[in-house]
Scaffold this motif. Sequence first.
Motif, PDB file in Angstrom:
ATOM      1  N   GLU A  28       4.005 -20.192  23.042  1.00  0.00           N
ATOM      2  CA  GLU A  28       5.120 -21.142  23.755  1.00  0.00           C
ATOM      3  C   GLU A  28       5.207 -20.553  25.272  1.00  0.00           C
ATOM      4  O   GLU A  28       6.053 -20.707  25.969  1.00  0.00           O
ATOM      5  CB  GLU A  28       6.326 -21.038  22.947  1.00  0.00           C
ATOM      6  N   TYR A  29       4.507 -19.384  25.612  1.00  0.00           N
ATOM      7  CA  TYR A  29       4.556 -18.947  27.073  1.00  0.00           C
ATOM      8  C   TYR A  29       3.600 -19.547  27.797  1.00  0.00           C
ATOM      9  O   TYR A  29       2.447 -20.102  27.424  1.00  0.00           O
ATOM     10  CB  TYR A  29       4.393 -17.481  27.009  1.00  0.00           C
ATOM     11  N   GLU A  30       3.816 -19.418  28.846  1.00  0.00           N
ATOM     12  CA  GLU A  30       2.741 -20.127  30.066  1.00  0.00           C
ATOM     13  C   GLU A  30       1.357 -19.717  29.849  1.00  0.00           C
ATOM     14  O   GLU A  30       0.479 -20.270  29.773  1.00  0.00           O
ATOM     15  CB  GLU A  30       3.528 -19.833  31.438  1.00  0.00           C
ATOM     16  N   LYS A  31       1.557 -18.287  29.953  1.00  0.00           N
ATOM     17  CA  LYS A  31      -0.066 -17.747  30.158  1.00  0.00           C
ATOM     18  C   LYS A  31      -0.128 -17.245  28.592  1.00  0.00           C
ATOM     19  O   LYS A  31       0.632 -16.512  27.700  1.00  0.00           O
ATOM     20  CB  LYS A  31       0.062 -16.109  30.633  1.00  0.00           C
ATOM     21  N   ASP A  32      -1.106 -18.089  28.193  1.00  0.00           N
ATOM     22  CA  ASP A  32      -1.470 -18.138  26.723  1.00  0.00           C
ATOM     23  C   ASP A  32      -2.086 -16.650  26.181  1.00  0.00           C
ATOM     24  O   ASP A  32      -2.829 -16.100  27.033  1.00  0.00           O
ATOM     25  CB  ASP A  32      -2.484 -19.174  26.423  1.00  0.00           C
ATOM     26  N   ILE A  33      -1.460 -16.228  25.282  1.00  0.00           N
ATOM     27  CA  ILE A  33      -2.206 -15.032  24.698  1.00  0.00           C
ATOM     28  C   ILE A  33      -2.817 -15.463  23.323  1.00  0.00           C
ATOM     29  O   ILE A  33      -1.816 -15.878  22.261  1.00  0.00           O
ATOM     30  CB  ILE A  33      -1.288 -13.827  24.447  1.00  0.00           C
ATOM     31  N   SER A  34      -3.770 -15.388  22.774  1.00  0.00           N
ATOM     32  CA  SER A  34      -4.256 -15.794  21.752  1.00  0.00           C
ATOM     33  C   SER A  34      -4.232 -14.712  20.655  1.00  0.00           C
ATOM     34  O   SER A  34      -4.391 -13.671  21.268  1.00  0.00           O
ATOM     35  CB  SER A  34      -5.560 -16.741  21.647  1.00  0.00           C
ATOM     36  N   ILE A  35      -4.495 -14.959  19.521  1.00  0.00           N
ATOM     37  CA  ILE A  35      -4.579 -13.997  18.428  1.00  0.00           C
ATOM     38  C   ILE A  35      -6.088 -13.883  17.626  1.00  0.00           C
ATOM     39  O   ILE A  35      -6.542 -15.196  17.442  1.00  0.00           O
ATOM     40  CB  ILE A  35      -3.521 -14.248  17.280  1.00  0.00           C
ATOM     41  N   VAL A  36      -6.760 -12.938  17.507  1.00  0.00           N
ATOM     42  CA  VAL A  36      -7.956 -13.013  16.962  1.00  0.00           C
ATOM     43  C   VAL A  36      -7.871 -12.103  15.767  1.00  0.00           C
ATOM     44  O   VAL A  36      -7.390 -11.005  15.613  1.00  0.00           O
ATOM     45  CB  VAL A  36      -9.169 -12.374  17.611  1.00  0.00           C
ATOM     46  N   LEU A  37      -8.245 -12.695  14.360  1.00  0.00           N
ATOM     47  CA  LEU A  37      -8.205 -12.283  13.166  1.00  0.00           C
ATOM     48  C   LEU A  37      -9.613 -11.594  12.983  1.00  0.00           C
ATOM     49  O   LEU A  37     -10.619 -12.684  13.181  1.00  0.00           O
ATOM     50  CB  LEU A  37      -7.672 -13.202  12.254  1.00  0.00           C
ATOM     51  N   LEU A  38      -9.978 -10.424  12.757  1.00  0.00           N
ATOM     52  CA  LEU A  38     -11.154  -9.913  12.282  1.00  0.00           C
ATOM     53  C   LEU A  38     -11.233  -9.794  10.819  1.00  0.00           C
ATOM     54  O   LEU A  38     -10.257  -9.024  10.273  1.00  0.00           O
ATOM     55  CB  LEU A  38     -11.382  -8.558  13.016  1.00  0.00           C
ATOM     56  N   THR A  39     -12.316 -10.377  10.291  1.00  0.00           N
ATOM     57  CA  THR A  39     -12.436 -10.319   8.833  1.00  0.00           C
ATOM     58  C   THR A  39     -13.723 -10.534   8.344  1.00  0.00           C
ATOM     59  O   THR A  39     -14.557 -11.173   9.013  1.00  0.00           O
ATOM     60  CB  THR A  39     -11.647 -10.928   7.882  1.00  0.00           C
ATOM     61  N   ASP A  40     -14.312  -9.758   7.274  1.00  0.00           N
ATOM     62  CA  ASP A  40     -15.761  -9.939   7.166  1.00  0.00           C
ATOM     63  C   ASP A  40     -16.005 -10.821   5.879  1.00  0.00           C
ATOM     64  O   ASP A  40     -16.987 -11.137   5.209  1.00  0.00           O
ATOM     65  CB  ASP A  40     -16.429  -8.479   6.817  1.00  0.00           C
ATOM     66  N   ASP A  41     -14.587 -11.116   5.413  1.00  0.00           N
ATOM     67  CA  ASP A  41     -14.638 -12.098   4.135  1.00  0.00           C
ATOM     68  C   ASP A  41     -14.738 -13.622   4.713  1.00  0.00           C
ATOM     69  O   ASP A  41     -13.945 -14.076   5.314  1.00  0.00           O
ATOM     70  CB  ASP A  41     -13.106 -11.726   3.431  1.00  0.00           C
ATOM     71  N   ASN A  42     -15.945 -14.057   4.163  1.00  0.00           N
ATOM     72  CA  ASN A  42     -16.206 -15.392   4.567  1.00  0.00           C
ATOM     73  C   ASN A  42     -15.156 -16.441   4.258  1.00  0.00           C
ATOM     74  O   ASN A  42     -14.744 -17.293   4.878  1.00  0.00           O
ATOM     75  CB  ASN A  42     -17.337 -15.812   3.829  1.00  0.00           C
ATOM     76  N   ASP A  43     -14.574 -16.205   2.900  1.00  0.00           N
ATOM     77  CA  ASP A  43     -13.683 -17.151   2.328  1.00  0.00           C
ATOM     78  C   ASP A  43     -12.322 -17.029   3.160  1.00  0.00           C
ATOM     79  O   ASP A  43     -11.701 -18.217   3.573  1.00  0.00           O
ATOM     80  CB  ASP A  43     -13.232 -16.617   0.892  1.00  0.00           C
ATOM     81  N   ASN A  44     -11.914 -15.842   3.412  1.00  0.00           N
ATOM     82  CA  ASN A  44     -10.797 -15.561   4.314  1.00  0.00           C
ATOM     83  C   ASN A  44     -10.904 -16.227   5.603  1.00  0.00           C
ATOM     84  O   ASN A  44     -10.009 -16.728   6.249  1.00  0.00           O
ATOM     85  CB  ASN A  44     -10.480 -14.149   4.539  1.00  0.00           C
ATOM     86  N   ARG A  45     -12.297 -15.886   6.210  1.00  0.00           N
ATOM     87  CA  ARG A  45     -12.191 -16.631   7.426  1.00  0.00           C
ATOM     88  C   ARG A  45     -12.282 -18.363   7.464  1.00  0.00           C
ATOM     89  O   ARG A  45     -11.594 -18.729   8.502  1.00  0.00           O
ATOM     90  CB  ARG A  45     -13.722 -16.177   8.071  1.00  0.00           C
ATOM     91  N   THR A  46     -12.951 -18.806   6.545  1.00  0.00           N
ATOM     92  CA  THR A  46     -12.676 -20.252   6.535  1.00  0.00           C
ATOM     93  C   THR A  46     -11.211 -20.683   6.511  1.00  0.00           C
ATOM     94  O   THR A  46     -11.038 -21.711   7.136  1.00  0.00           O
ATOM     95  CB  THR A  46     -13.367 -20.649   5.094  1.00  0.00           C
ATOM     96  N   LYS A  47     -10.605 -20.023   5.718  1.00  0.00           N
ATOM     97  CA  LYS A  47      -9.123 -20.496   5.277  1.00  0.00           C
ATOM     98  C   LYS A  47      -8.389 -20.062   6.643  1.00  0.00           C
ATOM     99  O   LYS A  47      -7.340 -21.010   6.880  1.00  0.00           O
ATOM    100  CB  LYS A  47      -8.393 -19.779   4.214  1.00  0.00           C
ATOM    101  N   ALA A  48      -8.731 -19.147   7.294  1.00  0.00           N
ATOM    102  CA  ALA A  48      -7.979 -18.875   8.345  1.00  0.00           C
ATOM    103  C   ALA A  48      -8.273 -19.901   9.621  1.00  0.00           C
ATOM    104  O   ALA A  48      -7.562 -20.309  10.126  1.00  0.00           O
ATOM    105  CB  ALA A  48      -8.457 -17.424   9.223  1.00  0.00           C
TER     106      ALA A  48
END
Lengths: 970, 247
Positions: A181-201
């Motif tokens: 919600e802020y002007e300058k966007d900060i994104s979030i990166v999720l690091l995971t080696d689990d394929n299933d988890n990544r797809t769901k994310a």
Amino acid sequence: MLTSKVFVKKTKRGGVLKVVREHYLRDDITCGSQHCTKCDHNVNVETENSPETDIDSYNVGKSKTQPLVISPPSNSELCSSSHYVIPDTNVVLHQIDVLEDESLQNFIILQTVIDEVKHRSLPANKRLKDILANSSKHFYTFCNEYNSETYVEREPGESSNDRNDRAIRTAAKWYTNHLQEYEKDISIVLLTDDNDNRTKAKEAGIMSFTVHEYIKSLKNGGNLIDRLAWKSSAGTQQEGKLIYPEHIATSDILKGVKSGKYLQGSFMASRENYLEASVNVTESEKFVLIQGHQNLNRAVHSDIVAIEMLPEAEWSCPSSLVLEDTAQAEDDALEDDSKLKNKVPEHLRQPTGRVVGIIKRNWRQYCGILKPSLLKKGTKHLFVPAERRIPKIRIETRQAEDLATQRIIVAIDSWPRSSRYPQGHFVRKLGNIGDKGAENEVLLLEHDVPHQVFSEKVLSFLPKMPWSITKEDMKHRKDLRDIVVCSVDPPGCTDIDDALHCRLLDNGNYEVGVHIADVSHFIRPGTALDEEAANRGTTVYLTDKRIDMVPELLSSNLCSLRCDVERLAFTVIWEMTEDAKILNTSFTKSVINSKASLMYSEAQARIDDKTMNDELTLSLRGLNKLAKLLKQSRIDAGALCLASTEVRFQVDSETADPIDVQTKKLLETNSMVEEFMLLANISVAKKILEEFPNCALLRRHPSPPPSNFEPVIKAASSKGFIMDCSSNKNLAESLNKAEFDENPYFNTMLRIMTTRCMMQAVYFCSGMLPESEYVHYGLAAAIYTHFTSPIRRYSDIIVHRLLAVCIGADASYPDLLEKKKTQSLCNNLNYRHKMAQYAGRASVNLHTHLFFKTRVQDEDGYVLFVRKNALQVLIPKYGLEGTLYLNENKKSPTQFVYNEEQDTQTAGDVVFHVFDHVIIQLSIDRSNVQHLKLAINLVKPQIPGFSVAPASQVDGEKEKVGPPSKKARK
Amino acid sequence: MAGLELLSDQGFRIDGRRSHELRKIQCRLGVFKQADGSAYIEQGNTKVLAAVYGPHEVKGSRAKMLQDKVLVNCQYSMATFSTGERKRRPRGDRKSTEMTMHLKQTFDAAIITNLYPRSQIDIYVEVLQSDGGNYCASVNAATLALIDAGIPLKDYVCACSAGFVNDTPIVDISYLEESGGGPELIVTILPKSEQIVFLEQNSRLHEDNLSKVLDVASKGCKDIYAILDRAVRDHVSKVSNVANTTE
């Protein structure tokens, strides 16, 4: 501000128990970003630092600035905008080496992740904690489990892993929305080696990558890639022949251990034979033998494993083979096992088992070098650890050429069934092979010796110079400045922690005083200085270097009882009769002014010189006389005199290479000082135990089990001596009787062998053991502690503090009186102490190698043990023990025949027994750059086709410089 | 401490509280009609009922009668279903006898006893669910019940426990935190005068830390006082409203 939620858990403790715990969900947990204006970041700071409640010093919110910076620069090509990174549990567990790198910043570590890491790996947990505590890394812990918006309840049928993954995704999602919600966007990166988890994310709209993708995308991530752990995910490694049996699932192991089908124990690989190991079974304290690749089944030294006993018919015994892993190709694993196959006579069989599963890996980082690879340009290489008990490790690196000449550190990631060696990754390099600095560094790292320079924080607790004794200092002290006190030490000693005096009293008795440096006056409990010293535990003496426990200002100056300066001391004073009966003992803090710092030889000369009759010399004579009486009474009580081989190197002053070696000489004065130190330690031990029956720090030396003595008894009986090992007194007497005219070194060797049968002496806290176990076997003392070397041992500092409280000279503090804390401190001290000893020995070895680099020498030696394919030879001159391999050359006309019953090796008409005299040739085997091995060849007795010709002696005479010396005292 | 980290680096306890936070307290007065006074209190998962009878004439043996003040009779018991495993708890076992004695001492000191010589006040306390801090909850419940019964007290009596973990005092410790074996301090005070009525300590605590832990426990007592006081005022105003409307 609290909402409460009750969740129900079932735990197993015998039966099923329902546990109801509250779980409060809060709305005051902030996101930790400087960017955010929505969270009230000051809320915690205010409530916690308000005057009435200033309780909580733990909160990260204490500092007003939030850990996560406003707009972190992005180096990643995958995510070009500013972002914060959330790693999942497996990423933290496996890639902790990468996370430690300075260049990775602005990570959010979720509480779920911390909890899981804590459960699965203690070392990783500790390193994670260190990272989080380092404010320059900008890592933030988000307590998602306590946040009302990110808490997730486990759904019926959901496994706890799935639930945790979901919790991580929920938190990531929350962050994404929260910061969007802020002007300058900060994104979030999720690091995971689990394929299933990544797809769901991704479905949930969270940016998500694998670690490898992310690190590779970093612009400055070049050297990080090497440090990434191997992916253990299924697809990549399945191919290839399966070499090892499968490990059993953890739940089955636990069931098996409970039912007695499997045994649990710590795995200890053999130093001598890479195909052998023993497992110290936790329950019975028994050792079980493991032999062969299949049975070892990928266990690594110091792992906790589950084993299954083999049927008795397959039991075996240690093969007496000395084997090194020299296999070149991957697949000869199975062949190796055949080297061990043999029929074992029934009476020699030992309990033998096989590893069925790993309960806990205790992998650490290992030092070593790369094995020269045939394919120079390839990325896959073999790493050879310096510790022989650790198998070779496969690593992937693109800087092999650069690393080939370096000592490097490598961590193990996994050991798949299809791989002969474990797989690991490169961590960092230490320096050039053969470079003394790098070699010392290896030595210190391998023995886990903390050797960094003291931090600013630690140094800030040192007294300001110029330092002098103030009135305040004198409050609880006796002024002993006018007494003639002197110290007696080895040459070159700068950390003098003890001094002595003795004078005749008017009533005909002697007053004897032992003065110990008052280190506890300078090191106050709870300071960073104290914590550092407690962690180091002991000063480590290497041949050419000393790693101090306390900063040099204290160790070599303010605490060192040098002559002609006023120093603070802790004094024990006895009144003794002429025949060394103690009439009374008193303890006091004092100020002394030592009149002389003598070397052992100087003191000896004064005692022997009849013409000298000054006060100092008389005092020394008195001490010497009493010491002899004390020693006699100690020996009568059953104290042991054991031998070990200690050598000193004479080191070239410029190149610091060793020139000559000599074994340490013992003078009467050595034993004089030792006697009084023992007496002081025993007196102090009695006093502190009396005052603090529950929390005194003592030292015990358990009596060894009778089975330990078997090798000595067997060896002695071969020469016709009977050893009585039933008590320390009998043992001492049998050792004294075992003299053998033909072989003057026989007695010493027997004592060396006896030393190896002994148990380790250890520190302990008196409240943790029954009183019957306090005994010190070697010294034949009912109770013992360490009081006399506070400069180089932390245990002595604690004992000083305890004693100071006893005599009212100092106040106690909470941790001092808590037996659990004292015991855990003792455990650390024991560990450090052991490691310091090993490091010292390794350093001597290193210097031996340097010494023989340019030499080939013939020396006298004695056979210490007869093995199946080798003779263990002791070379008294250098205090060295070497292995003389037999039957290495299969084509040689002379073959040795091993006789197991009598412990002999026969070749033609030459028979080798234990204790036999031989002449051997020493040189350096350069075939392996990693381990410069000391090669030993037989010169005499001559065996055609095996022995070598005598070498012409090479002598080098250069300037003699004493290395930092260590006091050889108990 | 094996395994369990009672206080995390971020300053949270296992159940998500910070070190100075009490558990959630809910209480009601006048839960029974038959007793002269009664109250029910929940401190987290610890749930306690208290009932007060009297003052009335001394029952049973007259020898117990006191000439100059009232006889305070307490009885503490735990329900069979109050813990994870159901367990029959006969009255008069060591633990509950001790607790009974402690309660009696506490209220002997807090009740203005000289107002009712030769009579007796009964305080019955039943722990319905136990999750740490049973004594504290019992005292707090009994205070409310005594107030409900209209027995003159010097002040509210508030009890609170405190523990000491990682060199930090933690207030109002739960069963899990109690069972870690660390030091535990139980304090009962009269909040207005800050007089300590009862103080008990389990396990060893160094004297340097005692004042820190004691301060935290007293602060906890005062926080509890605020909650109890509000509950009493609510109750009274409700009762008076009911009384007003019926008139």
